[in-house]
Design a protein around this motif. Structure first.
Motif, PDB file in Angstrom:
ATOM      1  N   VAL A  32       3.648  11.635  -7.959  1.00  0.00           N
ATOM      2  CA  VAL A  32       3.040  11.999  -8.930  1.00  0.00           C
ATOM      3  C   VAL A  32       1.728  12.583  -9.158  1.00  0.00           C
ATOM      4  O   VAL A  32       1.278  13.526  -9.569  1.00  0.00           O
ATOM      5  N   SER A  33       0.866  11.902  -8.373  1.00  0.00           N
ATOM      6  CA  SER A  33      -0.696  12.343  -8.313  1.00  0.00           C
ATOM      7  C   SER A  33      -0.962  13.519  -7.651  1.00  0.00           C
ATOM      8  O   SER A  33      -2.074  13.991  -7.788  1.00  0.00           O
ATOM      9  N   TRP A  34      -0.068  13.757  -6.587  1.00  0.00           N
ATOM     10  CA  TRP A  34      -0.430  15.438  -6.159  1.00  0.00           C
ATOM     11  C   TRP A  34      -0.647  16.160  -7.318  1.00  0.00           C
ATOM     12  O   TRP A  34      -1.561  17.008  -7.168  1.00  0.00           O
ATOM     13  N   PHE A  35       0.169  16.186  -8.327  1.00  0.00           N
ATOM     14  CA  PHE A  35      -0.142  17.110  -9.306  1.00  0.00           C
ATOM     15  C   PHE A  35      -1.173  16.599 -10.741  1.00  0.00           C
ATOM     16  O   PHE A  35      -2.018  17.070 -11.146  1.00  0.00           O
ATOM     17  N   ALA A  36      -0.909  15.307 -10.796  1.00  0.00           N
ATOM     18  CA  ALA A  36      -1.548  14.477 -12.076  1.00  0.00           C
ATOM     19  C   ALA A  36      -3.032  14.400 -11.634  1.00  0.00           C
ATOM     20  O   ALA A  36      -3.716  14.321 -12.575  1.00  0.00           O
ATOM     21  N   ASP A  37      -3.219  14.087 -10.566  1.00  0.00           N
ATOM     22  CA  ASP A  37      -4.806  13.644 -10.094  1.00  0.00           C
ATOM     23  C   ASP A  37      -5.651  14.925 -10.403  1.00  0.00           C
ATOM     24  O   ASP A  37      -6.795  14.982 -10.817  1.00  0.00           O
ATOM     25  N   PRO A  38      -5.125  16.462  -9.716  1.00  0.00           N
ATOM     26  CA  PRO A  38      -5.974  17.390  -9.965  1.00  0.00           C
ATOM     27  C   PRO A  38      -6.300  17.687 -11.600  1.00  0.00           C
ATOM     28  O   PRO A  38      -7.261  18.142 -12.134  1.00  0.00           O
ATOM     29  N   GLU A  62       0.876  -1.212  -0.154  1.00  0.00           N
ATOM     30  CA  GLU A  62       0.123  -0.010   0.189  1.00  0.00           C
ATOM     31  C   GLU A  62       0.731   1.177  -0.029  1.00  0.00           C
ATOM     32  O   GLU A  62       0.521   2.239  -0.679  1.00  0.00           O
ATOM     33  N   ALA A  63       1.827   1.293   0.580  1.00  0.00           N
ATOM     34  CA  ALA A  63       2.878   2.045   0.862  1.00  0.00           C
ATOM     35  C   ALA A  63       3.463   2.595  -0.460  1.00  0.00           C
ATOM     36  O   ALA A  63       3.767   3.957  -0.741  1.00  0.00           O
ATOM     37  N   CYS A  64       3.836   1.605  -1.121  1.00  0.00           N
ATOM     38  CA  CYS A  64       4.388   1.719  -2.760  1.00  0.00           C
ATOM     39  C   CYS A  64       3.340   3.012  -3.606  1.00  0.00           C
ATOM     40  O   CYS A  64       3.943   3.919  -4.167  1.00  0.00           O
ATOM     41  N   ASN A  65       2.200   2.247  -3.282  1.00  0.00           N
ATOM     42  CA  ASN A  65       1.268   3.327  -4.089  1.00  0.00           C
ATOM     43  C   ASN A  65       1.079   4.706  -3.478  1.00  0.00           C
ATOM     44  O   ASN A  65       0.891   5.700  -4.426  1.00  0.00           O
ATOM     45  N   ARG A  66       1.258   4.688  -2.361  1.00  0.00           N
ATOM     46  CA  ARG A  66       1.090   6.076  -1.661  1.00  0.00           C
ATOM     47  C   ARG A  66       2.233   6.993  -2.099  1.00  0.00           C
ATOM     48  O   ARG A  66       2.338   8.374  -2.357  1.00  0.00           O
TER      49      ARG A  66
END
Ligand code: GBH
Length: 481
Positions: free
Chosen positions: A266-272, A256-260
């Motif tokens: 990455v997702s900090w920026f890519a999710d928005p 789970e930590a790997c995904n986090r």
């Protein structure tokens, strides 16, 4: 490397650099200082006490650099603009420096004459120092977004259809975390009072990341509304991301930590950008310290990438922490390690403590991105390696950089596998870097170039073995029409 994988016939490949790392000429033709010029003057910030004052002297060696690109067979070149060359004081009411702009306009003409496609990064960390002094730079949303948008408009309008591929920001994670949390990069703000008199690591990096996203979205809106129709180009942001493997593959918390870990980088920026919101894992850990989206801001950001710019170098093992997250934590409450539970290394050592090659991680991250963001067009905008002890080698051995050559064979092969076997829509690849250059806080002792630069010998450039190998490798993979 599989023998069956291929890349499409129109695949764009070449090399990347960044303004402050190569140009030098920091006081010439009206350029004013960036936060990096200032940061380098503080004793102890740069490993060898150096700066980008001369660097590769590329400002005076346009012809040499074009020649290098031609020799390598490059189809494309990614470079960045120094904002403070174009608008020395940076702001929307400050004068434009035509001499600075002309330097880049001419350079793009030379690239076209050589048949090389330009990819331009607007911002590779070198914020005009005047904006940092004036209003706190990237911490100030209203001012920073307005000034970045103005700078972007000046540039789009000057280049017109001569440039078809625009990158707004390079690695906002680095500007935010290294600039405002750990303080190892300019402007060096951190809660650690032994390093900086000012800064709040628990808050400022999240604010800066947010403001960069809004500035990116605002610049994309300008491009799409005022230029795209006429000039026919495309625009996106470049994010850095390493692959993560569990320290203990039998522990679900490590998996789970790997995904986090990837979500926090990455997702900090890519999710928005792709999903219109921050990742749940970040909201959960950071609570009210993570800025919330106003409807106006998220409307600018959501859907703002024509392509996904991917910088990728390596992988790590990740181990979940079992304690409550530290307020200054930016990783997702985990440890980032080079060895797994059994002491196996993720890859061989290089000159960079953070970089151990692990080519299959490239294929896995390409697939991860493709799955999470619904198959975006991906441009790899950086990939490369340093070599342990390279700077201390006699020239003849230094030029025979088989370790780097093999890195490129393996990573390009992994990318071809992602394209062919996993259906990832990867369309471009820029190797980091065209030449040895100013490696930020590591100074000149760490080299990333496929070309040797003799800093004591008039910045003479000599291609290493890897300069040739990249072209040969692409020749193998790219389908002939
Ligand atoms: C790229 O970043 C940069 O875009 C490029 O300018 C640079 O020259 C190149 O890498 C090689 O370094 O604070 O010591 O723990 C790569 C991604 C992410 C690598 C942050 C270094 C932290 C190092 N970088 N990482 S440290």
């Amino acid at each position: 490397m599989t023998t069956t994988s291929t890349l499409p016939s129109d695949f764009l490949w070449g090399f990347a650099t960044a303004s402050y790392q190569i140009e030098g000429a920091v006081n010439e033709d009206g350029r004013a200082p960036s936060i990096w010029d200032t940061f380098c003057q503080i004793p102890g910030k740069i490993a060898d006490g150096s700066s980008g004052k001369v660097a590769c002297d590329s400002y005076h060696r346009t012809a040499d650099d074009i020649e290098l690109l031609k020799k390598c067979g490059a189809k494309a070149y990614r470079f960045s603009l120094s904002w403070s060359r174009i608008i020395p004081l940076g702001g929307r009411n400050d004068p434009i420096n035509q001499k600075g702009l002309n330097f880049y306009l001419k350079f793009v003409d030379y690239l076209h004459a050589a048949g090389i496609t330009p990819l331009i990064t607007l911002f590779h960390w070198d914020l005009p120092d005047a904006l940092h002094q004036r209003y706190g730079g990237m911490l100030n949303k209203e001012e920073f977004v307005a000034d970045f948008t103005n700078y972007a408009r000046v540039v789009f309008s000057a280049f017109g259809s001569r440039v078809k591929h625009w990158i707004t920001f390079n690695e906002p994670w680095c500007s935010a975390v290294l600039g405002y949390n750990t303080g190892v990069f300019a402007p060096g703000r951190t809660s650690d009072r032994t390093k900086s008199p000012e800064g709040d690591s628990s808050r400022e990096c999240w604010i800066v990341g947010h403001n960069i996203l809004v500035a990116h979205g605002a610049a994309v809106k300008v491009y799409r509304e005022e230029f795209k129709g006429r000039d026919g180009g495309e625009i996106g942001i470049t994010l850095n991301g390493d692959w993560a493997e569990p320290w203990d593959p039998d522990n679900p918390a490590d998996i789970e930590a790997c995904n986090r870990r990837i979500e926090f980088s990455v997702s900090w920026f890519a999710d928005p950008i792709y999903h219109g919101k921050y990742p749940d894992s970040m909201v959960k850990q950071l609570g009210g310290r993570l800025p919330t989206w106003t409807p106006e801001d998220i409307a600018l950001v959501h859907g703002s990438n024509d392509f996904y710019g991917m910088n990728h170098y390596c992988a790590n093992y990740v181990k979940a922490k079992t304690t409550e997250p530290d307020p200054d934590d930016f990783t997702g409450n985990l440890e980032i390690l080079t060895e797994d539970k059994n002491g196996n290394s993720i890859g061989p050592e290089t000159q960079s403590a953070w970089l151990r090659p692990h080519p299959v991680g490239f294929r896995k991250l390409l697939k991860w991105l493709s799955d999470r963001y619904d198959g975006p067009k991906i441009y790899v905008t950086e990939n490369g390696t340093s070599l342990k002890g390279e700077n201390d080698l006699p020239l003849e051995r230094l030029l025979d950089d088989e370790f780097r050559a093999q890195y490129f064979r393996d990573y390009i092969g992994a990318m071809a596998d992602a394209y062919t076997l996993d259906g990832v829509n990867v369309r471009a690849y820029m190797a980091w870097s065209l030449m040895d250059n100013f490696e930020w806080a590591d100074g000149y002792g760490t080299r990333f170039g496929v070309t040797y630069v003799d800093y004591k010998g008039n910045q003479k450039r000599i291609p290493k073995k890897s300069a040739k190998v990249i072209g040969e490798t692409f020749d193998k993979y790219i389908k002939k029409e």
